[in-house]
Design an enzyme around this catalytic site. Structure first.
Site, PDB file in Angstrom:
ATOM      1  N   ASP A  76       1.902 -35.527  -8.311  1.00 47.21           N
ATOM      2  CA  ASP A  76       3.117 -36.086  -7.751  1.00 47.21           C
ATOM      3  C   ASP A  76       2.887 -36.032  -6.236  1.00 47.21           C
ATOM      4  OD1 ASP A  76       5.879 -36.695  -7.326  1.00 47.21           O
ATOM      5  OD2 ASP A  76       6.174 -34.580  -6.887  1.00 47.21           O
TER       6      ASP A  76
ATOM      7  N   CYS B 231       0.835  -1.200   0.000  1.00 44.38           N
ATOM      8  CA  CYS B 231       0.000   0.000   0.000  1.00 44.38           C
ATOM      9  C   CYS B 231       0.870   1.251   0.000  1.00 44.38           C
ATOM     10  CB  CYS B 231      -0.861   0.010   1.253  1.00 44.38           C
ATOM     11  SG  CYS B 231       0.145   0.001   2.728  1.00 44.38           S
TER      12      CYS B 231
ATOM     13  N   ASP C 279       6.357 -31.176  -8.763  1.00 43.66           N
ATOM     14  CA  ASP C 279       7.345 -30.164  -8.390  1.00 43.66           C
ATOM     15  C   ASP C 279       8.775 -30.637  -8.559  1.00 43.66           C
ATOM     16  OD1 ASP C 279       7.440 -31.962  -6.253  1.00 43.66           O
ATOM     17  OD2 ASP C 279       8.303 -30.396  -4.992  1.00 43.66           O
TER      18      ASP C 279
ATOM     19  N   ASP D 158       9.809 -34.611 -12.419  1.00 39.73           N
ATOM     20  CA  ASP D 158       8.485 -34.389 -12.989  1.00 39.73           C
ATOM     21  C   ASP D 158       8.537 -33.508 -14.234  1.00 39.73           C
ATOM     22  OD1 ASP D 158       7.024 -35.771 -11.024  1.00 39.73           O
ATOM     23  OD2 ASP D 158       7.268 -34.090  -9.652  1.00 39.73           O
TER      24      ASP D 158
ATOM     25  N   CYS E  29       3.287   1.524   3.033  1.00 38.79           N
ATOM     26  CA  CYS E  29       4.570   0.816   2.929  1.00 38.79           C
ATOM     27  C   CYS E  29       5.523   1.614   2.066  1.00 38.79           C
ATOM     28  CB  CYS E  29       4.385  -0.540   2.261  1.00 38.79           C
ATOM     29  SG  CYS E  29       3.172  -1.586   3.016  1.00 38.79           S
TER      30      CYS E  29
END
Lengths: 729, 55
Positions: free
Chosen positions: A438, A30, A621, A625, A33
């Site tokens: 997986d 925002c 992941d 894979d 910040c």
């Protein structure tokens, strides 16, 4: 041994004695910040620029050369409560940014030309029905040509280039009919202007480009933004390696600054950030991110280690090698390349539509010309009517139908924590009717958790946690975290590969291997989870055992149930051992599973399903894979995945929950529905407009109104996704 | 109607000025952070002074 942190790799000169660095910052949401960070950093002396980019969540910093260490900025941001890390623009992102700017420039030029040509066209339209002199009309037409021709030549580049690429590959895409339509409209208008004719179509051609560029820009901007977020996440992982800069001196450097042949130190509890070979030391390593196997593997001189492996017990020295040298990777890379080639055969909805559309439209125009000639019209009049057919059917709405929905749907997914790697992933995801998961790291989390904490007295567990704080072993770290331990026990001694011991109130306490604590008897008797690592704790003669394992994602069960409710088939293909896979499948209620599967087996299974016409969504992941992620119809991977898998997957989801998988499927299905609806809207509009064009009564006014009308209709229809997306998220 | 000879080029010049302004703003990075710009516009407090301001 001396350790330093070195970020000089990221610092670049900004001219006039200044240095520049870009930091990716986490948690900037925002204006508050933004102001806090900018003020906080500007107070450091010698800082000349501190500017937050709220869109990309980055901070640009400049300071007087040689006065400051970039480390001080990161520390300062840490004090302010933000995690930050230097960021290096990847070439892929730089290309996206350049492309996005180019489209915006084209859009600016096209919009300027449209407005000005329209300003000249409206007097002509109204003059044609009142008392405009032919000379005045010609003057206005020539002015229009003067604006429209160079503007179209510049702003049409994205379409012309893409059409040319498609044609030189002997295929066709939506940009081919667009380019033909624009060029013919402009060409005919020039001829008609020379002929002192009443009707020219400069405004229609340039307006068409403007509308299409809006769609193109929105699409590109979404892609650029996703790329920026993905880049930030990668930077904030802060992958560093301890590189030897002298025989006994190491420096903590960013992975980007490590080269083949360097020697790095891998301490217990550290995740390896590079590929290489062990040259010294002996340890156990966790290769689950590479192979899916949760059991630890022994690493010694000559063992190959890959980025993503976790070092468990001993310290290792690793010689960095180029990625492709390693045999396992070479095999995976080969499978991956084959799978990627097969994938590129997928035809996107837009391309399928244009393949049907272009021949029909061009044939209609040709028939119109011939028809009018046969009916006795002059060639000139017949061609003018034929071109009018092409202009009115120019796929303005069709060109917007898909990108607008894609933009809005990917925005909705973005809010739900799903990043898209490719635009057509939405279409493919919507078609998926079978999900292959997986297990390790996908259904389960990488973090270890203590499963039997409830069976152990709270004070004992707390003490074990505090003692475990003194060890770097990842299992010990999990125990410490589960117990919420903060203060380590003073005087505790770690015995490498065994455990930690200390003396408290005159009683010796130990945490570590069962043999270290004399608790083997308990382990033999207990009915333990086959997947779990066992940690023992002893206080004098009291013995306890803790079972530590990778937990399932918190909402995995709900997600599986939700997928079943949508009639989507589910199965697990894991590289892990059978007992571990059975346990997970059983807990989640998944009937179909296979254990100990190699990357090639996974692909074989996906091919088998493909033969049966099943559209597979692969969620995985591990590096093992990656080939099956590419082979599947569509694929997703969590943000914690191996680099290769993340780059291969079509979608990447953030955070601990598995829910983004379901959210993404739902959003994609709704989006595909809307895309189809938009295409039908565009076709319906053509069905109405074409007879008018064929009959030869179309004026530039009708063309302009029809074109903008249909484009706006399609855009409004797409915006409906946004309202629905808000309901989901 | 001779006035058109002045008015039409004038209108085009104005349009062109708009285009040049747009291209300049694009080049100077004003579209790089649209979210941030939206907040900066309504931010109450002044940005940190670049150089000490004397009143």
């Amino acid at each position: 041994m001396q350790v330093t942190r070195d970020f000089s790799h990221y610092v670049r000169a900004a001219g006039a004695g200044l240095q520049h660095i870009d930091l990716a910052v986490e948690g900037v949401h925002c204006a508050g910040c933004m102001a806090k960070i900018e003020r906080g950093l500007s107070t450091i002396p010698d800082v000349t620029l501190a500017r937050v980019n709220l869109t990309d969540r980055r901070v640009a910093l400049e300071w007087k050369q040689g006065t400051l260490d970039p480390l001080s900025f990161i520390d300062r941001l840490e004090e302010l409560g933000y995690k930050a890390y230097p960021y290096e623009t990847e070439s892929a992102e730089a290309t996206e940014v350049a492309e996005s700017r180019f489209l915006l420039r084209c859009l600016g030029v096209a919009a300027f030309a449209t407005m000005n040509v329209m300003m000249l066209s409206i007097p002509v339209w109204s003059g044609n029905v009142s008392d405009m002199l032919p000379e005045q009309r010609d003057f206005f037409h020539w002015l229009s040509a003067l604006i429209a021709l160079p503007a179209a030549a510049y702003a049409g580049q994205p379409f012309f280039r893409s059409a040319w690429r498609a044609l030189s590959n002997k295929t066709t895409n939506m940009d081919v009919p667009i380019s033909i339509g624009v060029c013919l409209a402009l060409g005919m208008s020039v001829v008609e202007t020379i002929d002192h004719a009443e009707h020219v179509y400069f405004d229609a051609a340039i307006m068409l480009l403007t509308f299409l560029l809006v769609g193109r820009f929105l699409d590109q901007n979404m892609r650029r933004r996703t790329r920026a977020v993905a880049g930030n996440l990668a930077a904030l992982k802060a992958e560093t390696a301890a590189k030897f800069v002298g025989p006994d001196e190491i420096s903590q450097v960013p992975v980007a600054a490590i080269h083949s042949g360097d020697i790095v130190l891998l301490r217990p509890g550290e995740r390896c950030a590079v590929d290489g070979t062990v040259i010294e030391g002996r340890s156990e390593i966790d290769q689950s991110l590479i192979t899916g196997e949760t059991l630890y593997v022994t690493a010694e001189h000559g063992t190959a280690v890959y980025a993503g492996s976790m070092n468990i017990s001993g310290t290792l020295r690793v010689r960095v090698s180029a990625a492709s040298e390693a045999t396992l990777l070479a095999e995976i890379t080969r499978l991956l390349e084959n799978a990627l080639q097969a994938r590129s055969r997928y035809m996107r909805l837009a391309d399928r539509a244009s393949q049907l559309y272009a021949p029909v439209v061009h044939a209609t125009a040709l028939i119109t010309i011939l028809g009018w000639v046969i009916a006795g019209a002059s060639w000139h009049d017949a061609i003018v009517t034929g071109v009018a057919v092409l202009i009115i059917t120019c796929p303005c709405a069709l060109g917007l139908a898909i990108p607008t929905v894609q933009t809005i749907a990917s925005g909705a997914m973005f809010k739900a924590g799903v990043l898209l790697n490719s635009g057509d992933a939405i279409e493919r995801l919507a078609e998926a009717d079978h999900v292959i998961f997986d297990k390790t790291g996908t259904l389960t989390l990488r973090d270890l958790e203590v499963t039997n904490a409830a069976d152990i007295p709270a004070d004992v567990f707390g003490l074990a946690g505090r003692l475990a704080l003194s060890s770097h072993h990842p299992v010990a770290a999990a125990v410490a975290q589960a117990a919420g331990a903060r203060s380590p026990i003073v005087g505790s001694v770690e015995e490498a590969g065994q455990g930690v011991r200390a003396v408290v109130d005159g009683v010796e306490i130990r945490v570590g291997r069962p043999s270290f604590c004399g608790a083997e008897a308990l382990v033999v008797g207990a009915d333990l989870d086959p997947e779990a690592s066992v940690v023992a704790f002893s206080r004098g003669a009291e013995k306890f055992i803790l079972s530590v394992r990778q937990g399932l994602r918190p909402d995995a069960k709900d997600v599986i149930a939700a997928l079943k409710a949508r009639n989507i088939g589910i199965e697990i293909l894991s590289g892990d051992r059978e007992p571990a896979v059975i346990a997970a499948a059983h807990a989640l209620g998944i009937a179909e599973w296979r254990a100990g599967v190699t990357p090639a087996d996974k692909i074989a299974r996906i091919e088998e399903l493909k033969q049966r016409g099943v559209k597979v969504l692969m969620v995985g992941d591990g590096m093992n894979d990656a080939p099956s992620l590419a082979a599947a119809h569509v694929s997703m991977s969590p943000i914690s995945a191996a680099h290769l898998s993340q780059a291969t997957a079509d979608l990447v989801f953030l955070g601990r929950p598995l829910a983004p998988v379901v959210v993404a499927i739902d959003a994609a299905r709704k989006a595909l529905h809307l895309m189809r609806q938009n295409l039908w809207l565009a076709i319906g509009y053509n069905l109405l407009a074409v007879p008018v064009a064929i009959s030869g009564v179309v004026t530039p006014l009708i063309a302009a109104a029809a074109m903008s009308g249909s484009s706006i209709l399609v855009m409004l229809n797409s915006l409906r996704t946004r309202r629905r997306a808000r309901e989901i998220v | 109607m001779e006035i058109l000879v002045i008015l039409v080029p004038l209108a085009l010049m104005l349009g062109l000025a708009g285009l040049v302004a747009f291209l300049w703003s694009l080049r100077s990075g004003q579209y790089d952070d649209l979210d941030g710009a939206a907040w900066r516009a309504i931010s109450d407090d002044d940005p940190p002074p670049e150089a000490p301001v004397k009143l």
